[in-house]
Write a protein that holds these residues in place. Structure first.
Motif, PDB file in Angstrom:
ATOM      1  N   PRO A  13       3.011  -3.245   9.955  1.00 49.28           N
ATOM      2  CA  PRO A  13       3.164  -3.490   8.515  1.00 49.28           C
ATOM      3  C   PRO A  13       3.008  -4.978   8.151  1.00 49.28           C
ATOM      4  O   PRO A  13       2.538  -5.304   7.055  1.00 49.28           O
ATOM      5  CB  PRO A  13       4.585  -2.994   8.222  1.00 49.28           C
ATOM      6  CG  PRO A  13       4.818  -1.943   9.275  1.00 49.28           C
ATOM      7  CD  PRO A  13       4.157  -2.494  10.503  1.00 49.28           C
ATOM      8  N   LYS A  14       3.368  -5.873   9.062  1.00 49.37           N
ATOM      9  CA  LYS A  14       3.197  -7.314   8.780  1.00 49.37           C
ATOM     10  C   LYS A  14       1.719  -7.675   8.653  1.00 49.37           C
ATOM     11  O   LYS A  14       1.347  -8.616   7.951  1.00 49.37           O
ATOM     12  CB  LYS A  14       3.848  -8.155   9.890  1.00 49.37           C
ATOM     13  CG  LYS A  14       5.376  -8.149   9.842  1.00 49.37           C
ATOM     14  CD  LYS A  14       5.942  -9.245  10.737  1.00 49.37           C
ATOM     15  CE  LYS A  14       7.455  -9.341  10.627  1.00 49.37           C
ATOM     16  NZ  LYS A  14       8.173  -8.267  11.350  1.00 49.37           N
ATOM     17  N   ARG A  15       0.859  -6.944   9.350  1.00 47.13           N
ATOM     18  CA  ARG A  15      -0.589  -7.126   9.204  1.00 47.13           C
ATOM     19  C   ARG A  15      -0.993  -6.888   7.739  1.00 47.13           C
ATOM     20  O   ARG A  15      -1.829  -7.612   7.186  1.00 47.13           O
ATOM     21  CB  ARG A  15      -1.294  -6.129  10.134  1.00 47.13           C
ATOM     22  CG  ARG A  15      -2.755  -6.366  10.345  1.00 47.13           C
ATOM     23  CD  ARG A  15      -3.334  -5.338  11.331  1.00 47.13           C
ATOM     24  NE  ARG A  15      -3.101  -5.668  12.711  1.00 47.13           N
ATOM     25  CZ  ARG A  15      -2.606  -4.832  13.633  1.00 47.13           C
ATOM     26  NH1 ARG A  15      -2.305  -3.583  13.310  1.00 47.13           N
ATOM     27  NH2 ARG A  15      -2.419  -5.224  14.869  1.00 47.13           N
ATOM     28  N   VAL A  16      -0.386  -5.885   7.131  1.00 50.06           N
ATOM     29  CA  VAL A  16      -0.666  -5.586   5.717  1.00 50.06           C
ATOM     30  C   VAL A  16      -0.058  -6.661   4.816  1.00 50.06           C
ATOM     31  O   VAL A  16      -0.710  -7.148   3.887  1.00 50.06           O
ATOM     32  CB  VAL A  16      -0.089  -4.199   5.342  1.00 50.06           C
ATOM     33  CG1 VAL A  16      -0.159  -3.959   3.842  1.00 50.06           C
ATOM     34  CG2 VAL A  16      -0.833  -3.103   6.111  1.00 50.06           C
ATOM     35  N   ILE A  17       1.187  -7.038   5.101  1.00 56.33           N
ATOM     36  CA  ILE A  17       1.879  -7.974   4.214  1.00 56.33           C
ATOM     37  C   ILE A  17       1.187  -9.339   4.175  1.00 56.33           C
ATOM     38  O   ILE A  17       0.998  -9.919   3.108  1.00 56.33           O
ATOM     39  CB  ILE A  17       3.371  -8.103   4.618  1.00 56.33           C
ATOM     40  CG1 ILE A  17       4.072  -6.751   4.371  1.00 56.33           C
ATOM     41  CG2 ILE A  17       4.064  -9.218   3.836  1.00 56.33           C
ATOM     42  CD1 ILE A  17       5.480  -6.655   4.931  1.00 56.33           C
ATOM     43  N   VAL A  18       0.778  -9.832   5.338  1.00 55.42           N
ATOM     44  CA  VAL A  18       0.116 -11.144   5.337  1.00 55.42           C
ATOM     45  C   VAL A  18      -1.211 -11.066   4.569  1.00 55.42           C
ATOM     46  O   VAL A  18      -1.597 -12.023   3.874  1.00 55.42           O
ATOM     47  CB  VAL A  18      -0.050 -11.703   6.775  1.00 55.42           C
ATOM     48  CG1 VAL A  18      -1.007 -10.883   7.618  1.00 55.42           C
ATOM     49  CG2 VAL A  18      -0.489 -13.160   6.742  1.00 55.42           C
ATOM     50  N   CYS A  19      -1.858  -9.922   4.622  1.00 50.51           N
ATOM     51  CA  CYS A  19      -3.091  -9.735   3.845  1.00 50.51           C
ATOM     52  C   CYS A  19      -2.798  -9.739   2.349  1.00 50.51           C
ATOM     53  O   CYS A  19      -3.514 -10.384   1.568  1.00 50.51           O
ATOM     54  CB  CYS A  19      -3.764  -8.428   4.276  1.00 50.51           C
ATOM     55  SG  CYS A  19      -5.181  -7.972   3.266  1.00 50.51           S
ATOM     56  N   LEU A  20      -1.746  -9.047   1.935  1.00 53.28           N
ATOM     57  CA  LEU A  20      -1.389  -9.006   0.507  1.00 53.28           C
ATOM     58  C   LEU A  20      -1.066 -10.413  -0.004  1.00 53.28           C
ATOM     59  O   LEU A  20      -1.430 -10.777  -1.130  1.00 53.28           O
ATOM     60  CB  LEU A  20      -0.209  -8.061   0.273  1.00 53.28           C
ATOM     61  CG  LEU A  20      -0.483  -6.575   0.554  1.00 53.28           C
ATOM     62  CD1 LEU A  20       0.812  -5.753   0.423  1.00 53.28           C
ATOM     63  CD2 LEU A  20      -1.555  -6.010  -0.381  1.00 53.28           C
ATOM     64  N   ILE A  21      -0.394 -11.206   0.831  1.00 54.25           N
ATOM     65  CA  ILE A  21      -0.074 -12.579   0.419  1.00 54.25           C
ATOM     66  C   ILE A  21      -1.356 -13.403   0.286  1.00 54.25           C
ATOM     67  O   ILE A  21      -1.555 -14.120  -0.699  1.00 54.25           O
ATOM     68  CB  ILE A  21       0.928 -13.233   1.405  1.00 54.25           C
ATOM     69  CG1 ILE A  21       2.269 -12.473   1.382  1.00 54.25           C
ATOM     70  CG2 ILE A  21       1.154 -14.709   1.044  1.00 54.25           C
ATOM     71  CD1 ILE A  21       3.282 -12.919   2.430  1.00 54.25           C
ATOM     72  N   GLU A  22      -2.262 -13.283   1.264  1.00 54.25           N
ATOM     73  CA  GLU A  22      -3.541 -14.006   1.179  1.00 54.25           C
ATOM     74  C   GLU A  22      -4.312 -13.605  -0.084  1.00 54.25           C
ATOM     75  O   GLU A  22      -5.006 -14.428  -0.683  1.00 54.25           O
ATOM     76  CB  GLU A  22      -4.417 -13.717   2.410  1.00 54.25           C
ATOM     77  CG  GLU A  22      -3.932 -14.344   3.716  1.00 54.25           C
ATOM     78  CD  GLU A  22      -4.250 -15.831   3.863  1.00 54.25           C
ATOM     79  OE1 GLU A  22      -4.975 -16.387   3.014  1.00 54.25           O
ATOM     80  OE2 GLU A  22      -3.747 -16.441   4.828  1.00 54.25           O
ATOM     81  N   LYS A  23      -4.199 -12.338  -0.467  1.00 59.50           N
ATOM     82  CA  LYS A  23      -4.942 -11.842  -1.634  1.00 59.50           C
ATOM     83  C   LYS A  23      -4.141 -11.977  -2.940  1.00 59.50           C
ATOM     84  O   LYS A  23      -4.580 -11.487  -3.988  1.00 59.50           O
ATOM     85  CB  LYS A  23      -5.343 -10.372  -1.437  1.00 59.50           C
ATOM     86  CG  LYS A  23      -6.258 -10.101  -0.251  1.00 59.50           C
ATOM     87  CD  LYS A  23      -7.560 -10.878  -0.268  1.00 59.50           C
ATOM     88  CE  LYS A  23      -8.537 -10.426  -1.325  1.00 59.50           C
ATOM     89  NZ  LYS A  23      -9.771 -11.275  -1.296  1.00 59.50           N
ATOM     90  N   GLN A  24      -2.975 -12.608  -2.858  1.00 55.71           N
ATOM     91  CA  GLN A  24      -2.127 -12.816  -4.058  1.00 55.71           C
ATOM     92  C   GLN A  24      -1.836 -11.515  -4.793  1.00 55.71           C
ATOM     93  O   GLN A  24      -1.957 -11.430  -6.022  1.00 55.71           O
ATOM     94  CB  GLN A  24      -2.804 -13.829  -5.002  1.00 55.71           C
ATOM     95  CG  GLN A  24      -3.033 -15.177  -4.331  1.00 55.71           C
ATOM     96  CD  GLN A  24      -3.922 -16.112  -5.143  1.00 55.71           C
ATOM     97  OE1 GLN A  24      -4.367 -15.800  -6.241  1.00 55.71           O
ATOM     98  NE2 GLN A  24      -4.194 -17.277  -4.587  1.00 55.71           N
TER      99      GLN A  24
END
Lengths: 211, 211
Positions: A13-24
């Motif tokens: 799930p952290k793989r998803v979260i770091v992506c969401l942060i990068e994509k604002q």
């Protein structure tokens, strides 16, 4: 619409979260306790029939498999936040190639090491030292190929940060931290510089601060 | 430009070839003999540093990992031949999800069965019956989830054929053919109808005829 991510305490799930942060992209999280077996609850299985993490809910759209979710958001919000798929179709091809290498070459041994070294004792199992050794050797050989690649380009898919690099963050963090195998990264000059670069991104520091 | 595909005798390269046929892309093939270890030759390792199949060369562009290659061509020739990524971004998300399910849930047990039942004797190894049984059980559980899914939609990602379905063709062909495990497909009504549908596509029949 706020994206709901299940299971933020775990690596995938952290793989998803770091992506969401990068994509604002705004998100919230819902805990799922694997040790208590909450991933086998009927309600959870309705969202993810294999009982795996993560799942996201975005309005009435549900999606699982972390590497599918990060592709979906990188594509949907292409022009928002960090571009994570490369600029040309050939660059995207190479992002896909290295995402697959992460999934099929890098992930299996590092996941085995994670299960053995970090979770076996929590599950009341003994550590299979032979399997740890074999996985460590396999991962070393994969990292040797990475060293060659990263001596020619700054990131895996080229001279741009992408989903391919991002996808390595959660499990490599386990490797250099609680697994105490940082030498595997540090013994390889270009892998070491790459790891310093990607793990110092504000997005990843934010994930570590939050969960 | 004609696409050159390495290793057409094996399953993963067939994943690429059936995609190229669906997309009406011209290709040629180059043999690689795994039994003779040709995948460890220095020349081959320059193309694919992990020594795995397939690789493609398309002019001066080289790409490996079958599921990366099929995404690349499905995207590059989006409007040519069969649309394999869905029409909307949500449909593509579901294609990605089921491609990942194929790679992470379906593939590991069916690959283990392939190695044990079809290749062990060629490599002079004895068959690990316990591992075959365990893999067969795992695959059965995955197929139970597929049965549920395919009772609700004609194909895995929705009511349209996609890369997610196509990706299952080569190893499932081994399962129902030389592995003599067709019952695993036939015992599940919706999986059985799905298999009849996708394996009767002209593209797949062409692959079977050619290699």
């Amino acid at each position: 619409m706020v994206v709901k991510v299940y299971g933020p305490a775990y690596a995938s799930p952290k793989r998803v979260i770091v992506c969401l942060i990068e994509k604002q992209i705004e998100f919230e999280t819902a805990p799922v306790d694997l040790i208590k077996g909450e991933n086998r609850n009927p309600e959870y299985l309705k969202l993810q029939p294999f009982g795996a993490l993560p799942v996201i809910q975005d309005g009435d759209f549900t999606l699982y498999e972390s590497r599918a979710i990060i592709r979906y958001y990188a594509e949907k919000y292409r022009s928002q936040g960090t571009e994570l798929l490369g600029k040309t179709i050939e660059e995207r091809g190479l992002v896909e190639q290295w995402l697959e290498v992460e999934a099929h070459n890098y992930h299996p041994p590092i996941y085995e090491m994670t299960v053995q070294l970090l979770f076996a004792s929590k599950l009341g199992l003994s550590v299979d030292e032979k399997l740890v050794k074999k996985s460590e050797e396999k991962l070393g050989k994969v990292l040797d190929v990475y060293e060659g690649r990263l001596s020619k380009s700054k990131y895996l898919a080229g001279d741009f940060f992408s989903l391919a690099d991002l996808s390595h963050l959660p499990f490599t963090q386990y490797l250099v931290g609680p697994m105490e195998k940082e030498y595997m990264i540090r013994d390889r000059k270009h892998v070491s510089a790459w790891w310093d670069d990607i793990s110092n991104r504000p997005s990843w520091k934010k994930v570590l601060e939050l969960y």
